[in-house]
Design a protein around this motif. Structure first.
Motif, short mmCIF file in Angstrom:
data_model
loop_
_atom_site.label_atom_id
_atom_site.label_comp_id
_atom_site.label_asym_id
_atom_site.label_seq_id
_atom_site.Cartn_x
_atom_site.Cartn_y
_atom_site.Cartn_z
N TRP A 197 0.81 -1.19 0.00
CA TRP A 197 0.00 0.00 0.00
C TRP A 197 0.86 1.25 0.00
CZ3 TRP A 197 0.88 -3.40 3.88
CH2 TRP A 197 1.50 -2.91 5.03
N ARG A 208 -8.46 0.74 -2.46
CA ARG A 208 -7.75 1.91 -1.97
C ARG A 208 -8.77 3.00 -1.68
NH1 ARG A 208 -3.05 2.30 -6.54
NH2 ARG A 208 -2.01 0.32 -6.11
N THR A 223 -3.57 7.03 0.97
CA THR A 223 -2.82 6.49 2.11
C THR A 223 -3.56 5.39 2.86
OG1 THR A 223 -3.73 8.21 3.57
CG2 THR A 223 -1.64 8.69 2.45
N LEU A 224 -4.76 5.02 2.43
CA LEU A 224 -5.54 4.03 3.18
C LEU A 224 -6.10 2.98 2.23
CD1 LEU A 224 -6.85 3.09 5.85
CD2 LEU A 224 -8.81 4.55 5.28
N ALA A 238 -6.78 -3.45 7.32
CA ALA A 238 -6.65 -2.07 6.84
C ALA A 238 -5.18 -1.69 6.87
CB ALA A 238 -7.45 -1.12 7.72
N ASN A 239 -4.69 -1.12 5.79
CA ASN A 239 -3.32 -0.65 5.67
C ASN A 239 -3.33 0.87 5.54
OD1 ASN A 239 -2.34 -3.35 5.57
ND2 ASN A 239 -2.91 -3.43 3.40
N TRP A 240 -2.57 1.54 6.39
CA TRP A 240 -2.64 3.00 6.49
C TRP A 240 -1.23 3.57 6.50
CZ3 TRP A 240 -3.52 6.14 11.51
CH2 TRP A 240 -3.76 7.49 11.19
N ARG A 300 -0.61 -1.55 9.81
CA ARG A 300 -1.59 -2.55 9.40
C ARG A 300 -2.34 -3.04 10.63
NH1 ARG A 300 -2.88 -6.36 5.37
NH2 ARG A 300 -3.61 -8.38 6.17
#
Length: 706
Positions: free
Chosen positions: A21, A562, A566-567, A606-608, A617
């Motif tokens: 990500w 996406r 950024t998220l 969720a990847n931020w 994560r």
């Protein structure tokens, strides 16, 4: 090959994960994902089947939580069973069947005498990515009745010399719960020459469950608790124009420390198996694996791409000491007083040759021609008394194959056939006293089978594709279990029915979507073996191999989106429905147990990227309740299994700085107390293996490149 089960399917397909990500803007297309486990580098959009690729960033994040390859597979591959958190992989199936494990294409699995210890063969730090081909396959050889898991090792990518130091620690802040690992790698690339070398040392402490109780140590099968080891890996390569020669050597050693003994579970009080200070009997269990590979590639040989690989693997697994009834022999010691431990040794060497030629004879038609040869010598002995438990199994296989691919606009059609010609030789041996001490006449068995595959991918709209496939896999039952369990006189190897091969047919249909903001899809599969294998635990706790038909059906859905630059959020769900029969000719009305089948599984994540050079994560895994075979028995054995599901949440992140990369992880954030899926479900409740899972565990890592 008839697709009748697929005609009833209404499905949509599982696709590989998107890259890490935060690397691409939301309006940019996703990078093409290419896999090599098909014997020829192919985009996943042209492979008729469900493919998963676990990227380097995903592996790095997962290893912050648990330095365990099976945990990464359970998180990122929908159809992979929950991790045991042990060195034993018993019950860790792929879509209800056994996968073939490879390291850069070299087989690590030991299908002739498994022992379920093949999951620990290399340090996780040398793995660049993992490719998973779901469903039966024969393209890489014997044993892939459930699919292929190919671990791809690292190699230098940029010119120059780069030194990397990495360290990882984890702790539950309780007595002797500290884990640590440190490693150093050198990557050098200058002109046509490159080298990657890595060395590591690790020491693992104990673990505590959600109640603060010591997790039980598996002193018999082996454990990752109270253990340590080292790895030495070297990869040398040299390019000569269109040609490349590469030598890879890996030595992995992992053993227990014997500082803790197993404390049996108390089922009446509801306490799981625990541990206490004290040395268990015998020498510590260990894995000792040595792999060597010599690769040659010619990118323009007769207008095609030629690759050849010579390999060898030497695998040894020592199990813990015990006075189990199986090991007793009144000629050596009074009944119940003989302690012994078994050791599996498997020697493999072989060769793989592949030539890929596009536009051969017909424009748009690609030919892949090749031949594989394998020599496998496996056996199992009693280490303390030097008795034979499983005689040496001398197996050879030669398999030529042809694979065709035709691309016509938006349609790609792939099909091929592989001819497995195998030979098994076993010398005369005597079974252990516990089985009657019978002499079994040696003999030879030959197997000759053509396994086929055919499939198509239709890219019917921008960003959309659908596939339909039918493929076969070739395998043998666990020959060692069959032979060591012979308990009747006048038997011979060349007459045992249970040694017939396992042919698995997998049929699948699905649809995929890959867009600038993510990917999604689902698939439905139907996998059948007319003469499969089912391992059942009898009333004495011994494994018994039944040769009965098996069918596994299931569906998987996954997707990633996406939300912003950024998220990103992802979800994956897998449902597996396996059935078998009590005996050949009986109805297929028995559900496959925990040894073969995983529960329904949902993974949310969720990847931020909250700040530049940071990654975070958060993930949660839900395993559903499972109650099967209520009131069913097989002779004196109760087939009922009950599993109370649970949800586990984890968080991990990294921060890049001028001093290096810092990482952190918290496994089981809620400190949930739970009994693992396999020990909770399996019908034979062994008080020595009723293990709880790890409670809340903190980890930190540091990586610095020079």
């Amino acid at each position: 090959m008839r697709p009748r089960p697929l005609a009833r399917a209404v499905a949509l397909a599982c696709l590989a994960h998107v890259p890490a990500w935060g690397q691409e803007a939301p309006d940019e297309p996703l990078a093409e994902v290419v896999v090599t486990a098909t014997r020829n580098a192919k985009s996943v959009d042209k492979i008729p089947g469900a493919v998963s690729v676990i990227t380097p960033r995903e592996l790095e994040t997962q290893y912050l939580l648990a330095d365990d390859p099976s945990a990464a597979l359970a998180t990122y591959v929908p159809g992979y069973a929950p991790s045991r958190q042990k060195i034993s992989s018993t019950g860790e199936s792929l879509r209800g069947r056994t996968p073939l494990i490879l390291l850069d294409g070299v087989p690590q699995s030991n299908p002739l005498r498994s022992g379920s210890r093949e999951g620990y063969f290399a340090d996780t730090a040398i793995i660049e990515r993992i490719e998973v081909i779901n469903g039966a396959s024969a393209i890489q050889g014997m044993g892939a009745t459930g699919g292929i898991i190919n671990y791809i090792t690292k190699r230098p990518r940029t010119a120059g010399t780069e030194y990397t130091v990495n360290a990882r620690v984890s702790n539950q802040f309780r007595h002797d719960s500290l884990d640590w690992k440190t490693g150093v790698s050198v990557a050098h690339k200058a002109g046509d020459f490159d080298v990657f070398a890595y060395a590591s040392v690790q020491r693992r402490g104990m673990a505590y469950d959600g109640t603060g109780r010591l997790v039980g140590i598996d002193a018999l099968q082996g454990d990752t608790l109270d253990a340590g080891g080292q790895d030495l890996f070297v990869k040398l390569g040299r390019d000569f124009g269109d040609q490349r020669v590469q030598l890879t050597v890996n030595r992995f050693y992992f053993r227990g420390r014997s500082d803790y003994r197993t404390v049996p579970a108390d089922f009446l009080r509801g306490t799981p198996t625990t541990s206490a200070p004290g040395a268990p009997p015998g020498n510590p269990p260990r894995n000792d694996v040595r792999t060597a590979t010599l690769d040659y590639r010619h990118a323009a040989l007769f207008s095609g791409s030629f690759t050849a690989q010579l390999f060898s693997q030497d695998f040894t697994a020592l199990f813990g000491g015990s006075n189990t009834s199986t090991f007793q022999d009144v000629r050596l010691a009074p009944l119940g007083q003989l302690y012994d431990q078994s050791e599996i040794h498997a020697d493999k060497y072989g060769a793989k040759v592949t030539w890929v030629r596009p536009d051969l004879l017909v424009p748009g038609l690609e030919w892949t021609l090749g031949i594989d040869h394998l020599r496998d010598r496996s056996g199992q002995r009693m280490a303390a008394t030097n008795r034979t438990w499983v005689p040496t199994l001398d197996f050879t296989s030669t398999a030529p194959f042809v694979q065709l691919e035709y691309e016509a606009g938006p349609v790609t059609i792939r099909g091929g056939v592989r001819r497995e010609s195998a030979h098994l030789k076993v010398d005369t041996y005597t079974t252990l006293w516990a089985y009657g001490g019978f002499t079994v006449q040696g003999g030879e068995r030959s197997f000759d089978k053509a396994v086929k595959n055919i499939g198509a991918v239709w890219r019917f709209a921008p960003k959309w594709s659908a596939f339909l496939s039918s493929s076969e896999g070739f395998g043998l039952p666990d020959v060692g279990i069959v032979l060591r369990g012979v308990n009747r006189p006048n038997q011979s190897v060349d007459q045992l029915f249970d040694l017939q091969p396992v042919i698995t047919r997998n049929q699948e249909i699905g649809v995929n979507w890959r867009g600038a903001r993510g990917s999604a899809g689902a698939s439905f599969y139907d996998s059948r073996s007319k003469l499969g294998t089912v391992m059942r635990i009898n009333a004495e706790g011994l494994g018994v191999l039944d040769r009965v038909p098996t069918t596994v059906r299931g569906w998987e859905v996954s997707g990633e989106v996406r939300v912003t630059r950024t998220l990103a959020a992802s979800a994956a769900y897998a449902k597996t429905m396996g059935r078998t029969a009590l005996a050949a000719g009986r109805p297929m009305d028995v559900a496959l147990g925990a040894r073969s089948q995983a529960p329904d599984k949902l993974v949310l994540a969720a990847n931020w990227t909250p700040l530049p050079k940071t990654q975070l994560r958060v993930q949660a895994t839900r395993l559903a309740d499972r109650d099967i075979n209520i009131g069913r028995t097989s002779g004196p054995v109760n087939l009922e299994e009950h599993f109370r599901g649970y949800t586990l949440a984890d968080v991990a992140g990294t921060v890049d700085s001028r001093w290096g990369r810092f990482g952190f992880g918290i496994e089981n954030v809620a400190d949930r107390h739970y009994i693992g899926y396999y020990p909770q479900s399996v019908n034979f409740k062994d008080p020595l293996s009723y293990f709880a899972g790890r409670g809340r565990t903190f980890s930190a890592s540091y990586t610095r490149q020079f």
